[in-house]
Write a protein that holds these residues in place. Structure first.
Motif, PDB file in Angstrom:
ATOM      1  N   LEU A   1      -3.675  19.495  17.800  1.00  0.00           N
ATOM      2  CA  LEU A   1      -4.606  20.513  17.318  1.00  0.00           C
ATOM      3  C   LEU A   1      -4.724  21.702  18.273  1.00  0.00           C
ATOM      4  CD1 LEU A   1      -7.422  18.089  16.119  1.00  0.00           C
ATOM      5  CD2 LEU A   1      -5.643  19.156  14.729  1.00  0.00           C
ATOM      6  N   THR A   2      -3.802  21.806  19.222  1.00  0.00           N
ATOM      7  CA  THR A   2      -3.886  22.867  20.225  1.00  0.00           C
ATOM      8  C   THR A   2      -3.933  24.245  19.584  1.00  0.00           C
ATOM      9  OG1 THR A   2      -2.566  21.467  21.698  1.00  0.00           O
ATOM     10  CG2 THR A   2      -2.868  23.770  22.336  1.00  0.00           C
ATOM     11  N   GLN A   3      -2.994  24.507  18.679  1.00  0.00           N
ATOM     12  CA  GLN A   3      -2.919  25.827  18.060  1.00  0.00           C
ATOM     13  C   GLN A   3      -4.152  26.112  17.211  1.00  0.00           C
ATOM     14  OE1 GLN A   3       0.731  26.578  15.973  1.00  0.00           O
ATOM     15  NE2 GLN A   3       0.105  28.602  15.268  1.00  0.00           N
ATOM     16  N   GLN A   4      -4.608  25.099  16.454  1.00  0.00           N
ATOM     17  CA  GLN A   4      -5.793  25.298  15.631  1.00  0.00           C
ATOM     18  C   GLN A   4      -7.026  25.563  16.490  1.00  0.00           C
ATOM     19  OE1 GLN A   4      -5.977  21.850  13.046  1.00  0.00           O
ATOM     20  NE2 GLN A   4      -4.764  22.873  11.484  1.00  0.00           N
ATOM     21  N   LEU A   5      -7.149  24.837  17.586  1.00  0.00           N
ATOM     22  CA  LEU A   5      -8.305  25.007  18.457  1.00  0.00           C
ATOM     23  C   LEU A   5      -8.322  26.390  19.101  1.00  0.00           C
ATOM     24  CD1 LEU A   5     -10.809  23.824  19.808  1.00  0.00           C
ATOM     25  CD2 LEU A   5      -9.319  22.763  21.506  1.00  0.00           C
ATOM     26  N   THR A   6      -7.192  26.819  19.622  1.00  0.00           N
ATOM     27  CA  THR A   6      -7.137  28.106  20.306  1.00  0.00           C
ATOM     28  C   THR A   6      -7.199  29.289  19.339  1.00  0.00           C
ATOM     29  OG1 THR A   6      -4.707  27.954  20.354  1.00  0.00           O
ATOM     30  CG2 THR A   6      -5.910  27.210  22.309  1.00  0.00           C
TER      31      THR A   6
ATOM     32  N   LEU B   1     -13.385  17.968  13.030  1.00  0.00           N
ATOM     33  CA  LEU B   1     -14.150  19.211  12.992  1.00  0.00           C
ATOM     34  C   LEU B   1     -13.302  20.404  13.426  1.00  0.00           C
ATOM     35  CD1 LEU B   1     -17.652  18.154  14.364  1.00  0.00           C
ATOM     36  CD2 LEU B   1     -17.155  19.090  12.088  1.00  0.00           C
ATOM     37  N   ILE B   2     -12.423  20.212  14.408  1.00  0.00           N
ATOM     38  CA  ILE B   2     -11.517  21.293  14.822  1.00  0.00           C
ATOM     39  C   ILE B   2     -10.654  21.721  13.641  1.00  0.00           C
ATOM     40  CG2 ILE B   2      -9.525  21.869  16.269  1.00  0.00           C
ATOM     41  CD1 ILE B   2     -10.673  19.929  18.383  1.00  0.00           C
ATOM     42  N   GLN B   3     -10.069  20.744  12.968  1.00  0.00           N
ATOM     43  CA  GLN B   3      -9.179  21.045  11.844  1.00  0.00           C
ATOM     44  C   GLN B   3      -9.951  21.677  10.700  1.00  0.00           C
ATOM     45  OE1 GLN B   3      -6.405  17.960  11.124  1.00  0.00           O
ATOM     46  NE2 GLN B   3      -5.541  18.887   9.286  1.00  0.00           N
ATOM     47  N   TYR B   4     -11.164  21.215  10.459  1.00  0.00           N
ATOM     48  CA  TYR B   4     -11.981  21.786   9.388  1.00  0.00           C
ATOM     49  C   TYR B   4     -12.333  23.242   9.686  1.00  0.00           C
ATOM     50  CZ  TYR B   4     -15.933  22.458   6.200  1.00  0.00           C
ATOM     51  OH  TYR B   4     -16.779  22.946   5.230  1.00  0.00           O
TER      52      TYR B   4
ATOM     53  N   LEU C   1      -9.633  14.008   5.715  1.00  0.00           N
ATOM     54  CA  LEU C   1     -10.986  14.215   6.228  1.00  0.00           C
ATOM     55  C   LEU C   1     -11.341  15.698   6.285  1.00  0.00           C
ATOM     56  CD1 LEU C   1     -11.427  11.704   9.204  1.00  0.00           C
ATOM     57  CD2 LEU C   1     -12.617  11.680   7.013  1.00  0.00           C
ATOM     58  N   ALA C   2     -10.443  16.500   6.858  1.00  0.00           N
ATOM     59  CA  ALA C   2     -10.742  17.917   7.078  1.00  0.00           C
ATOM     60  C   ALA C   2     -10.482  18.768   5.844  1.00  0.00           C
ATOM     61  CB  ALA C   2      -9.914  18.448   8.248  1.00  0.00           C
ATOM     62  N   GLY C   3      -9.535  18.341   5.010  1.00  0.00           N
ATOM     63  CA  GLY C   3      -9.145  19.175   3.878  1.00  0.00           C
ATOM     64  C   GLY C   3      -9.852  18.871   2.576  1.00  0.00           C
ATOM     65  N   ARG C   4     -10.342  17.637   2.410  1.00  0.00           N
ATOM     66  CA  ARG C   4     -11.004  17.276   1.156  1.00  0.00           C
ATOM     67  C   ARG C   4     -12.418  16.757   1.364  1.00  0.00           C
ATOM     68  NH1 ARG C   4      -8.629  13.636  -3.129  1.00  0.00           N
ATOM     69  NH2 ARG C   4     -10.507  14.477  -4.080  1.00  0.00           N
TER      70      ARG C   4
ATOM     71  N   ILE D   1      -7.133  15.953  21.068  1.00  0.00           N
ATOM     72  CA  ILE D   1      -6.480  17.227  20.779  1.00  0.00           C
ATOM     73  C   ILE D   1      -4.984  17.026  20.557  1.00  0.00           C
ATOM     74  CG2 ILE D   1      -5.982  19.542  21.691  1.00  0.00           C
ATOM     75  CD1 ILE D   1      -8.621  19.265  23.291  1.00  0.00           C
ATOM     76  N   ARG D   2      -4.375  16.222  21.402  1.00  0.00           N
ATOM     77  CA  ARG D   2      -2.949  15.911  21.257  1.00  0.00           C
ATOM     78  C   ARG D   2      -2.792  14.392  21.282  1.00  0.00           C
ATOM     79  NH1 ARG D   2      -1.822  19.910  26.209  1.00  0.00           N
ATOM     80  NH2 ARG D   2      -1.869  21.918  25.118  1.00  0.00           N
TER      81      ARG D   2
END
Length: 267
Positions: free
Chosen positions: A197-202, A104-107, A74-77, A125-126
């Motif tokens: 997604l904690t690290q990506q979000l922060t 959306l966070i990952q994108y 979803l986020a990568g393609r 998130i987790r």
């Protein structure tokens, strides 16, 4: 444009249906894995934004992908190709619900410059923090054919399936509204259970507003919200809202985020 009209674009090999409405800076409104689409929110936001509301792959009027439907797909393609083909090179405001908020966070984290701010309602998130009823629902209802067999042979047992009483199976016993491909729903559900997604979000250096309902079993534990408070992340809790928001609840979420969405909040 008539809101009943739908547009179509092929992205990541998936024939994707979407609605576009309003004028202004572009907004991408993404629904969650369970519940209805994001159209109530898109309509509310269209007074200030040019809003795009696609049906995710395998849901409602969009075809399922030939490959596995995961957060990474979803986020990568799918999302970057939809952004390029339907919206163009303009940076978007992201408005997401539940699993849609997670994507959306990952994108935003993996495509710097593509997103200028995020409004996230009950993002996952987790995966390990998901309430027990939702974990059970994902596992039980996405075993191929299991839910269908129960609904056909013993519909009175439907409320006993894990999480069904929380989701609400409604009059037609539709456990997951809008699912075109049970395979996709199962794959995405299992992907959500694994995500963190904690690290990506922060790591994001854009304004992020996380909105939480006050219903029992919310998808974002209050402790997690406190841990995520920082320079770019803010949050609020809206009374009377549950984890799955549709109709008037989506409108309430957009109204609560109006000030945040103003251009003056840009970095």
């Amino acid at each position: 444009m008539d809101l009943k009209d739908k547009l179509e674009v092929v992205v990541a090999g998936v024939k994707t249906r979407f609605r576009r409405l309003g004028k202004g800076s572009p907004m991408l409104a993404i629904s969650g894995l369970l519940g209805g689409d994001a159209m109530p929110a898109a309509e509310a936001a269209s007074t200030t934004h040019e809003t795009y509301a696609p049906d995710p792959p395998g849901f409602r009027d969009s075809e399922p992908p030939s490959e596995r439907l995961t957060m990474e797909f979803l986020a990568g393609r799918w999302k970057p190709e939809f952004h390029a083909e339907a919206i163009g090179r303009r940076a978007i405001v992201g408005l997401g619900f539940s699993a849609g908020a997670s994507a959306l966070i990952q994108y935003a984290a993996t495509h710097p410059g593509a997103v200028e701010k995020l409004v996230l309602y009950e993002p996952i998130i987790r995966g390990r923090e998901l309430p027990t009823w939702l974990k059970g629902f994902i596992v039980a209802t996405f075993i191929p054919g299991a839910a269908s067999v129960i609904l056909k042979t013993a519909p009175h047992l439907a409320p006993l399936l894990p999480g069904v009483s929380e989701v609400s199976y409604k009059k037609r016993l539709r456990l997951v509204e809008g699912v075109r491909s049970p395979r996709c729903a199962g794959e995405l559900g299992r992907s959500l259970l694994r995500c963190d997604l904690t690290q990506q979000l922060t790591s994001l250096e854009i304004p992020v507003l996380i909105i939480r309902g006050d219903g029992k079993g919310g998808l974002v534990p209050p402790k997690t919200l406190e841990e995520l408070s920082g320079r770019y992340i803010s949050h609020m809790q809206l009374p009377g809202l549950r984890h799955f928001a549709g109709g008037s609840a989506q409108v309430q979420i957009v109204e609560a985020a109006r000030e945040f969405l103003q251009p003056s909040r840009h970095l």
